[in-house]
Enzyme design. Structure first.
Site, mmCIF file in Angstrom:
data_model
loop_
_atom_site.group_PDB
_atom_site.id
_atom_site.type_symbol
_atom_site.label_atom_id
_atom_site.label_comp_id
_atom_site.label_asym_id
_atom_site.label_seq_id
_atom_site.Cartn_x
_atom_site.Cartn_y
_atom_site.Cartn_z
ATOM 1 C CE LYS A 136 -13.411 9.697 19.655
ATOM 2 N NZ LYS A 136 -14.782 8.937 19.418
ATOM 3 C CG ASP A 160 15.570 -17.507 10.592
ATOM 4 O OD1 ASP A 160 16.755 -17.038 10.370
ATOM 5 O OD2 ASP A 160 15.251 -18.786 11.084
ATOM 6 N NE ARG A 213 -26.531 24.982 40.312
ATOM 7 C CZ ARG A 213 -25.321 25.789 40.276
ATOM 8 N NH1 ARG A 213 -24.651 25.057 39.848
ATOM 9 N NH2 ARG A 213 -25.389 26.802 40.852
ATOM 10 C CG ASN A 239 -18.275 11.710 22.197
ATOM 11 O OD1 ASN A 239 -19.115 10.926 23.237
ATOM 12 N ND2 ASN A 239 -17.401 10.852 21.742
ATOM 13 C CE1 TYR A 240 -21.980 5.945 18.253
ATOM 14 C CE2 TYR A 240 -22.644 4.308 21.183
ATOM 15 C CZ TYR A 240 -23.252 4.800 19.373
ATOM 16 O OH TYR A 240 -23.351 3.483 18.785
ATOM 17 N NE ARG A 286 13.627 -25.934 13.720
ATOM 18 C CZ ARG A 286 13.914 -25.532 13.715
ATOM 19 N NH1 ARG A 286 16.035 -25.641 14.678
ATOM 20 N NH2 ARG A 286 14.241 -24.445 12.077
ATOM 21 C CD GLU A 346 21.820 -27.434 7.609
ATOM 22 O OE1 GLU A 346 21.220 -26.758 8.683
ATOM 23 O OE2 GLU A 346 22.836 -26.459 7.041
HETATM 24 C C1 UD1 Z 1 19.581 -22.625 8.115
HETATM 25 C C2 UD1 Z 1 20.533 -23.502 7.388
HETATM 26 C C3 UD1 Z 1 21.402 -22.975 8.160
HETATM 27 C C4 UD1 Z 1 22.125 -22.037 9.518
HETATM 28 C C5 UD1 Z 1 21.666 -21.426 9.565
HETATM 29 C C6 UD1 Z 1 21.105 -20.219 10.247
HETATM 30 C C7 UD1 Z 1 19.865 -24.714 5.373
HETATM 31 C C8 UD1 Z 1 20.122 -25.972 5.055
HETATM 32 N N1 UD1 Z 1 20.302 -24.099 6.686
HETATM 33 O O1 UD1 Z 1 19.008 -23.459 8.949
HETATM 34 O O2 UD1 Z 1 23.030 -23.817 7.543
HETATM 35 O O3 UD1 Z 1 23.287 -22.230 9.858
HETATM 36 O O4 UD1 Z 1 19.735 -21.277 8.999
HETATM 37 O O5 UD1 Z 1 20.510 -19.309 10.190
HETATM 38 O O6 UD1 Z 1 18.964 -23.781 5.019
HETATM 39 N N2 UD1 Z 1 12.731 -21.278 5.141
HETATM 40 C C9 UD1 Z 1 12.078 -21.002 3.571
HETATM 41 N N3 UD1 Z 1 10.657 -22.475 3.285
HETATM 42 C C10 UD1 Z 1 11.737 -23.235 3.728
HETATM 43 C C11 UD1 Z 1 12.583 -23.476 4.956
HETATM 44 C C12 UD1 Z 1 13.110 -21.875 5.060
HETATM 45 O O7 UD1 Z 1 11.343 -19.864 3.402
HETATM 46 O O8 UD1 Z 1 11.570 -24.360 2.823
HETATM 47 C C13 UD1 Z 1 12.719 -19.529 5.637
HETATM 48 C C14 UD1 Z 1 12.393 -19.763 6.665
HETATM 49 O O9 UD1 Z 1 11.035 -18.984 6.795
HETATM 50 C C15 UD1 Z 1 13.859 -18.993 7.482
HETATM 51 C C16 UD1 Z 1 14.600 -19.322 6.642
HETATM 52 O O10 UD1 Z 1 14.620 -19.905 5.678
HETATM 53 O O11 UD1 Z 1 13.272 -17.427 7.851
HETATM 54 C C17 UD1 Z 1 15.606 -20.413 7.340
HETATM 55 O O12 UD1 Z 1 15.303 -21.232 7.575
HETATM 56 P P1 UD1 Z 1 15.336 -21.828 9.144
HETATM 57 O O13 UD1 Z 1 14.370 -23.842 8.944
HETATM 58 O O14 UD1 Z 1 14.890 -21.552 10.343
HETATM 59 O O15 UD1 Z 1 16.378 -23.094 8.828
HETATM 60 P P2 UD1 Z 1 18.248 -23.536 9.879
HETATM 61 O O16 UD1 Z 1 17.224 -25.059 10.302
HETATM 62 O O17 UD1 Z 1 17.649 -22.200 11.090
HETATM 63 CA CA CA Z 2 16.511 -20.419 11.905
#
Ligand code: UD1
Ligand code: CA
Length: 464
Positions: free
Chosen positions: A352, A104, A441, A387-388, A15, A156
């Site tokens: 520098k 995130d 000079r 210098n170079y 996204r 979700e």
């Molecule tokens: C997720 C939660 C949601 C919550 C929200 C909060 C789930 C299914 N949903 O949704 O309930 O309200 O976070 O911000 O968990 N990631 C991985 N591997 C994957 C997918 C994601 O490591 O396969 C990591 C992402 O890098 C990210 C975090 O997990 O840092 C959350 O993933 P993201 O896809 O952002 O979940 P949301 O849709 O925000």
């Molecule tokens: Ca998220």
């Protein structure tokens, strides 16, 4: 308190519509994931595990000093439940609470995490999720509760009914799980609508299996906003920017226009310092007390002493500016430079990897590179250290109390001894002994009456 932490950072971040991993998008110059790591590190977890995806190497590179971090790989982004599972091998034998957080959610604070864990412990929960009331809940999972108010599951947005979509209490993506409940991660089924494993399902599974489970609603939206889109990144950056500014306002820093000032989270600024509009201060910069930082200045990873003045449109990178020094306007201080007390680097001067001694002045139009310049030296306008030679860099040494006349070139390696004078317009290729005058000079020749003769000649040719 026995605590380990897992940060999920392996998602694709589609996204964001960007080519870099989502968690590496920067807020005030610092990657989003680093904020989460720094906050979690501040509570001293026994282990800190980052689950990263196929761009694991890019993430390792962007996160400096990661010797105390364990990286686990989730080769395929099969959802948050699958990502958390990848951390399990690294938690083998660990006894205590495991905090799981999304990579995130950079605004999360230490105090909210500590409050959450304290309540999780106090209520003797085995699985807890940190929830908050969201004004705009559509990008979060909703917390479902039974008639007694006990949490039953998390749903979700895409799977929620119209009724459920009205629920404002949402999942922050932060969980506390006791080690004896960790194996429940293996029981998470694949979600049919998305084909992913949802970590959120652990709540329902735990409850059904009789584990003490709860959603602890102590969060605030301005701490728990998840970043999924550029718009959310922008929103979070604005919140973070003002959070930092507020900290400095409280400690006695004046901002002429805080809306146009960008200060990275690891910067320090002393009281009584005044920051003018359009200033950007990045990295691990420290600024002393009583400084004036004028408009359009950018300072990166540098140390500025007390009462220094940084005049308009100046760039300072990786350098030390000592107290009472004056830099700019329009100066460029490049990495590895030290400008000592009361020195002055003026208009259109580039420095520098050089040391500029106390009280030394280079006020106009100069290039000083790989130079060691002593105290109370005067560098005339247009001085250049050559210098170079096209292959190697050489050092120019200028000792204390030297006077370098304007438009001098110093062809390094070369030394100008203590107290010497260099006449304007000289090209210095050999060392100048102390207390002497160097002139290189061509001597001036005046031809009297030459101009009159020339004008007469011009008149004659015009008549023809
Ligand atoms: C997720 C939660 C949601 C919550 C929200 C909060 C789930 C299914 N949903 O949704 O309930 O309200 O976070 O911000 O968990 N990631 C991985 N591997 C994957 C997918 C994601 O490591 O396969 C990591 C992402 O890098 C990210 C975090 O997990 O840092 C959350 O993933 P993201 O896809 O952002 O979940 P949301 O849709 O925000
Ligand atoms: Ca998220």
């Amino acid at each position: 308190m026995k605590l380990s932490a897992v940060v999920l950072a392996a998602g694709l971040g589609t996204r964001m519509k960007s080519n870099i991993p989502k968690v590496l998008h920067r807020i005030l110059g610092k990657p989003m994931l680093q904020y989460v790591i720094d906050t979690i590190k501040s509570i001293n977890p026994e282990k800190l595990i980052i689950v990263a995806g196929k761009n694991i190497n890019e993430i390792k590179e962007a996160i400096p000093k990661h010797n105390d971090i364990i990286f686990a790989k989730q080769a395929e982004p099969k959802g948050t439940g699958n990502a958390a599972l990848k951390a399990l091998p690294s938690l083998k034998g660990f006894k205590g609470t495991v905090l799981i957080a999304n990579g995130d959610t950079p605004l999360i604070t230490k105090s909210t995490i500590l409050n959450f864990i304290a309540l999780h412990k106090k209520r003797k929960n085995q699985v807890s999720v940190l929830s908050f009331e969201s004004k705009e809940p559509s990008s979060y999972g909703r917390i479902l509760r039974d008639e007694k108010g006990r949490v039953t599951s998390i749903i979700e947005q895409r799977d929620a009914s119209e009724e459920q979509k009205k629920i404002k209490e949402v999942n922050s993506g932060i969980y506390a799980i006791e080690n004896n409940a960790l194996n429940l991660l293996k029981k998470i089924p694949v979600n049919k609508s998305k084909g992913e494993y949802y970590l959120t399902d652990i709540v329902e599974i735990a409850r059904n299996k009789g584990f003490q489970t709860d959603a602890i609603c102590i969060g605030f939206e301005d701490e728990l906003t998840g970043v999924n889109t550029q718009e959310e990144l922008n929103l979070v950056a604005t919140t973070m920017r003002y959070r930092i500014i507020k900290k400095f306002l409280e400690s006695g820093v004046t901002f002429i226009d805080s809306n146009s000032t960008f200060i990275s989270p690891n910067v320090q600024i002393g009281r009584g310092t005044v920051i003018y509009p359009n200033v950007i201060i990045e990295g691990y910069t420290t600024i002393g007390e009583g400084c004036n930082i004028y408009p359009n200045v950018r300072i990166i990873n540098s140390e500025i002493g007390d009462k220094a003045t940084i005049k308009d449109s100046t760039l300072i990178e990786g350098s030390i500016i000592k107290s009472n020094a004056v830099i700019g306007p329009f100066a460029h201080i490049r990495p590895g430079s030290v400008v000592c007390e009361n020195a002055k680097i003026g208009n259109f001067v580039e420095v520098k990897k050089s040391i500029i001694g106390q009280g030394t002045k280079a006020s106009h139009l100069s290039y000083l590179g790989d130079a060691k310049i002593g105290n109370n030296v005067n560098i005339g306008a247009g001085t250049i250290t050559c210098n170079y030679d096209g292959k190697n860099k050489y050092i120019t040494t200028i000792e204390d109390n030297v006077f370098i006349g304007s438009d001098t070139q110093l062809v390094a390696p070369v030394t100008v001894g203590k107290g010497a004078f260099v006449g304007a317009g000289s090209t210095i290729t050999v060392n100048v002994p102390p207390d002497s005058l160097a002139l290189s000079r061509v001597e001036q020749k005046n031809i009297e009456g030459w101009a009159i003769k020339r004008r007469l000649k011009e008149k004659k040719t015009k008549k023809k």
